[in-house]
Design a protein around this motif. Sequence first.
Motif, PDB file in Angstrom:
ATOM      1  N   ARG A 126      62.016 -43.359  80.005  1.00  0.00           N
ATOM      2  CA  ARG A 126      61.666 -42.920  78.655  1.00  0.00           C
ATOM      3  C   ARG A 126      60.524 -41.906  78.669  1.00  0.00           C
ATOM      4  NH1 ARG A 126      62.029 -48.890  75.723  1.00  0.00           N
ATOM      5  NH2 ARG A 126      64.302 -48.857  75.346  1.00  0.00           N
ATOM      6  N   ILE A 127      59.544 -42.126  79.556  1.00  0.00           N
ATOM      7  CA  ILE A 127      58.428 -41.186  79.671  1.00  0.00           C
ATOM      8  C   ILE A 127      58.927 -39.818  80.121  1.00  0.00           C
ATOM      9  CG2 ILE A 127      56.324 -40.664  80.976  1.00  0.00           C
ATOM     10  CD1 ILE A 127      55.740 -43.672  80.982  1.00  0.00           C
ATOM     11  N   ASP A 128      59.926 -39.819  81.009  1.00  0.00           N
ATOM     12  CA  ASP A 128      60.502 -38.560  81.487  1.00  0.00           C
ATOM     13  C   ASP A 128      61.377 -37.885  80.439  1.00  0.00           C
ATOM     14  OD1 ASP A 128      59.248 -38.836  83.906  1.00  0.00           O
ATOM     15  OD2 ASP A 128      60.967 -39.809  84.886  1.00  0.00           O
ATOM     16  N   GLY A 129      61.552 -38.533  79.299  1.00  0.00           N
ATOM     17  CA  GLY A 129      62.315 -37.925  78.214  1.00  0.00           C
ATOM     18  C   GLY A 129      63.819 -37.972  78.391  1.00  0.00           C
ATOM     19  N   ILE A 130      64.307 -38.904  79.193  1.00  0.00           N
ATOM     20  CA  ILE A 130      65.753 -39.025  79.401  1.00  0.00           C
ATOM     21  C   ILE A 130      66.399 -39.559  78.123  1.00  0.00           C
ATOM     22  CG2 ILE A 130      67.549 -40.198  80.733  1.00  0.00           C
ATOM     23  CD1 ILE A 130      65.648 -40.272  83.082  1.00  0.00           C
ATOM     24  N   PRO A 131      67.472 -38.921  77.628  1.00  0.00           N
ATOM     25  CA  PRO A 131      68.148 -39.425  76.421  1.00  0.00           C
ATOM     26  C   PRO A 131      68.632 -40.862  76.615  1.00  0.00           C
ATOM     27  CG  PRO A 131      68.922 -37.228  76.997  1.00  0.00           C
ATOM     28  CD  PRO A 131      68.082 -37.694  78.143  1.00  0.00           C
ATOM     29  N   LYS A 132      68.718 -41.604  75.510  1.00  0.00           N
ATOM     30  CA  LYS A 132      69.088 -43.013  75.603  1.00  0.00           C
ATOM     31  C   LYS A 132      70.482 -43.205  76.178  1.00  0.00           C
ATOM     32  CE  LYS A 132      66.120 -45.305  72.242  1.00  0.00           C
ATOM     33  NZ  LYS A 132      66.054 -46.181  71.040  1.00  0.00           N
ATOM     34  N   TRP A 133      71.414 -42.302  75.822  1.00  0.00           N
ATOM     35  CA  TRP A 133      72.780 -42.480  76.326  1.00  0.00           C
ATOM     36  C   TRP A 133      72.830 -42.286  77.836  1.00  0.00           C
ATOM     37  CZ3 TRP A 133      75.510 -38.764  78.946  1.00  0.00           C
ATOM     38  CH2 TRP A 133      75.040 -37.441  78.870  1.00  0.00           C
ATOM     39  N   ARG A 134      72.018 -41.359  78.366  1.00  0.00           N
ATOM     40  CA  ARG A 134      71.967 -41.169  79.819  1.00  0.00           C
ATOM     41  C   ARG A 134      71.242 -42.324  80.486  1.00  0.00           C
ATOM     42  NH1 ARG A 134      70.349 -35.740  82.502  1.00  0.00           N
ATOM     43  NH2 ARG A 134      71.046 -37.063  84.216  1.00  0.00           N
TER      44      ARG A 134
END
Length: 270
Positions: free
Chosen positions: A167-175
Amino acid sequence: MIIPILYTFYLSFFDWNLIAPTKEFVGLKNYIEVFTDPVNQKVILNTLIYIIFLVILNFVIPYFISLIVKFFISKMQGTYKVLFFIPSLFSLVVGAMIFTWILNPVSGPLAYILKAIGLTMPNWSNSGILAITVICLITNWKVFGYNFILLLTGLGSIPKNIIDAARIDGIPKWRLVWNVILPMNRGIAIYVLILTIVQGLQYVFTPINVITTGGPYYGSSNVIYQTYLNAFVLYKTGTSSALAITTFLIFLILLFLEIKFVESRDKDYV
């Protein structure tokens, strides 16, 4: 357990009606009939349809909802567990009677609602695919909550620091779900999938026996019920034993897959 299995295997090579003092040896004839007899072919096809419906209703949907509850709602998880698990406390016989009343095409409450808006309730007991659908819904009513809790618990065992880092790395929730959560929850998912198939085929026996008795024209029967029907209604013990052994071998294959993909994975983590 071992002696009945071996005796069933022994009986699968004979033609016997449970009453006659002698048994006629027929070799592999009963096993050949399992796959060549038109009734057995229809029952095997029904079983495949049951498996598809059960996997969708008792695995895919609870898995999807458990993902939503765990990672998109994250509140009142205990309440969801209780609400979904309550139907599991009731007998399948009770569930079959309740669904039969609700879905009665003449006097059921759903029939009255459809009639009020100008629609007609189909007589699902006269259609094989509709009867299978209703039976799977009854089984889903019983099994859904248990599978949901298992899957939700499995998702809860994923290390939180990995999810926080993603989440900190900004990865989308679906990924995050597709590339991190699903692979890490594979062991529990495979276990629940196999459990859904094995127990689901056993659970549908009760609503089949209570509601349709395999009808219409074997349209709602499956290999478990057909084994019972051949043995204790038609007294075709050899055919019943061959069906039982064939089903037993399929379950052994599923057990092997569970050991290979789940147990071995757990040992790797240890």
